[in-house]
Design a protein around this motif. Structure first.
Motif, PDB file in Angstrom:
ATOM      1  N   GLN A 114      29.875  32.810  29.135  1.00 40.61           N
ATOM      2  CA  GLN A 114      30.300  34.026  30.606  1.00 40.61           C
ATOM      3  C   GLN A 114      31.525  33.258  30.811  1.00 40.61           C
ATOM      4  O   GLN A 114      31.354  32.575  31.759  1.00 40.61           O
ATOM      5  N   ASP A 157      39.207  42.695  33.281  1.00 35.70           N
ATOM      6  CA  ASP A 157      38.586  41.914  34.737  1.00 35.70           C
ATOM      7  C   ASP A 157      39.479  41.332  34.871  1.00 35.70           C
ATOM      8  O   ASP A 157      39.223  40.168  36.618  1.00 35.70           O
ATOM      9  N   GLU A 183      27.826  35.897  41.856  1.00 36.34           N
ATOM     10  CA  GLU A 183      27.003  36.595  41.535  1.00 36.34           C
ATOM     11  C   GLU A 183      26.151  35.975  41.376  1.00 36.34           C
ATOM     12  O   GLU A 183      24.580  36.409  41.521  1.00 36.34           O
ATOM     13  N   ASN A 184      26.403  35.579  39.830  1.00 34.79           N
ATOM     14  CA  ASN A 184      24.939  35.332  38.874  1.00 34.79           C
ATOM     15  C   ASN A 184      25.227  34.017  38.213  1.00 34.79           C
ATOM     16  O   ASN A 184      25.491  33.851  36.664  1.00 34.79           O
ATOM     17  N   ARG A 222      35.536  34.956  39.568  1.00 34.81           N
ATOM     18  CA  ARG A 222      34.360  35.386  40.671  1.00 34.81           C
ATOM     19  C   ARG A 222      32.318  36.127  40.205  1.00 34.81           C
ATOM     20  O   ARG A 222      31.297  35.901  41.110  1.00 34.81           O
ATOM     21  N   TYR A 223      32.482  36.390  39.497  1.00 39.43           N
ATOM     22  CA  TYR A 223      31.260  36.335  39.030  1.00 39.43           C
ATOM     23  C   TYR A 223      30.104  35.451  38.839  1.00 39.43           C
ATOM     24  O   TYR A 223      29.144  35.184  39.137  1.00 39.43           O
ATOM     25  N   SER A 224      30.671  34.160  38.900  1.00 39.35           N
ATOM     26  CA  SER A 224      29.936  33.226  38.541  1.00 39.35           C
ATOM     27  C   SER A 224      29.068  32.346  40.336  1.00 39.35           C
ATOM     28  O   SER A 224      28.595  32.216  40.069  1.00 39.35           O
ATOM     29  N   GLY A 226      34.928  34.505  34.109  1.00 37.29           N
ATOM     30  CA  GLY A 226      34.668  34.976  34.905  1.00 37.29           C
ATOM     31  C   GLY A 226      34.441  34.015  36.658  1.00 37.29           C
ATOM     32  O   GLY A 226      33.253  33.978  36.722  1.00 37.29           O
ATOM     33  N   TYR A 282      29.006  42.159  30.337  1.00 38.02           N
ATOM     34  CA  TYR A 282      29.928  41.821  30.997  1.00 38.02           C
ATOM     35  C   TYR A 282      31.539  42.512  31.585  1.00 38.02           C
ATOM     36  O   TYR A 282      32.039  42.741  32.628  1.00 38.02           O
ATOM     37  N   TYR A 283      31.971  43.467  30.549  1.00 42.00           N
ATOM     38  CA  TYR A 283      32.780  44.066  30.264  1.00 42.00           C
ATOM     39  C   TYR A 283      32.632  44.633  29.835  1.00 42.00           C
ATOM     40  O   TYR A 283      32.320  44.662  28.772  1.00 42.00           O
TER      41      TYR A 283
END
Length: 335
Positions: A86, A190, A94-95, A90-92, A88, A36-37
């Protein structure tokens, strides 16, 4: 004690593991070292732990139930701190599937492993994100948290509900900790402080959302770790003051608690950037943008419940915390 720490190669997990080892606990770190990072940063954190007496490590995911249960059975932990997730907001967007896999399926596996092995206390990471669209400040653990604005927040709220179910049905003591914007040395790439530092040093503009006007209850990582340890050492029982006619999300007739861990001093993002500029000795070129989807304008932690039950509240100023981060960053990356 023997403590299983999931997410041990993560930002908070690595700091926590060091503190537990320093006081003489045995620690089993559990982490999947996902990408993820930058996994090299995770490995560097882990490399600091591996030589320490009392530390052992398993590389696997929470979703891998067989691996997780094998780790429990071999190590036989007395208490568990679940920091793997998991991350983040913002990433949630997208995925979202990744959040269901790790934060829902993975957390259920943790609960089941704890239930069947008589674990004394499960402490797990929730998030200030659960407050979602709430406008009343400061955010208190007694407030309703039924309006999340990201999938990440929804999974953290789900964790609290799942934990309560296991506390109620199986008498498993659980404590959920709502972390507020954690920062400090060995932090996540991130997160804003890391991103800003890298870009300012590279002479690149930084993206400043909501034109920098939103506020965050920035909380230094050492303060977070102290709060985790204070709550880990305090196994909850049923709350004798709980009134089912006036229920609160913070406690229960089951052995269940939820606490905020925040600095209880919100800082405007523009001020945070100013402190960083002072520490770096450079000015940032700012790209002012509107608030992002899934973000909230303000966070502010009411930590009175934490203070009441553990006699502790975070206190590190951003001036001190950001300076320590910058010193670490320059040393680690040689800038």
């Amino acid at each position: 004690m023997r403590v299983l720490v999931t997410g041990a190669a993560g930002f908070i997990g690595s700091h926590l593991s060091q503190r537990l080892l320093a006081r003489g606990d045995e620690v089993l770190g559990y982490d999947n070292l996902n990408a993820y990072y930058d996994p090299r940063l995770k490995q560097a954190r882990l490399d600091r732990l591996l030589p320490l007496e009392g530390f052992s490590f398993v590389q696997a995911s929470l979703e891998d139930r067989a691996a997780l249960e094998a780790a429990f059975d071999e190590f036989k932990p007395q208490r568990v701190v679940n920091l793997a997730a998991q991350a983040g907001v913002r990433y949630s967007l997208e995925n979202p599937q990744a959040y269901v896999d790790s934060n829902i399926v993975g957390f259920l596996n943790i609960l089941e492993a704890c239930r069947h092995r008589g674990i004394e206390h499960l402490v797990y990471a929730s998030s200030s994100s659960v407050y979602g669209a709430n406008k009343k400040l400061p955010f208190a653990v007694e407030d309703s948290v039924d309006h999340p604005v990201s999938m990440y927040a929804a999974t953290k709220k789900a964790n609290e509900l799942m934990a309560h179910t296991y506390s109620h049905l199986f008498n498993l003591p659980t404590t959920g900790l709502r972390f507020f914007t954690v920062y400090g040395p060995w932090g996540r790439p991130d997160m804003a402080l890391f991103l800003f530092t890298r870009k300012i040093l590279a002479g690149e503009p930084i993206d400043v959302f909501n034109h920098g006007h939103h506020t965050r209850d920035f909380t230094y990582v050492d303060d977070i770790v102290e709060g985790v340890i204070r709550t880990l050492d305090r196994v909850p029982g049923p709350d004798p003051t709980y009134d089912p006619l006036h229920p609160t999300p913070a406690s229960s007739t089951a052995p269940y608690r939820v606490y905020n861990i925040g600095n209880h001093q919100p800082v405007q993002l523009l001020r945070y950037i100013e402190v960083l500029e002072e520490c770096l000795g450079r000015k940032a070129e700012r790209n002012l943008l509107p608030l992002q989807a899934g973000d909230v304008p303000d966070t502010y932690a009411d930590v009175s419940a934490l203070q009441r039950d553990t006699d502790y509240s975070p206190s590190t100023s951003i001036e001190t915390g950001v300076r320590r981060f910058v010193d670490w960053y320059r040393d680690f990356y040689g800038t």
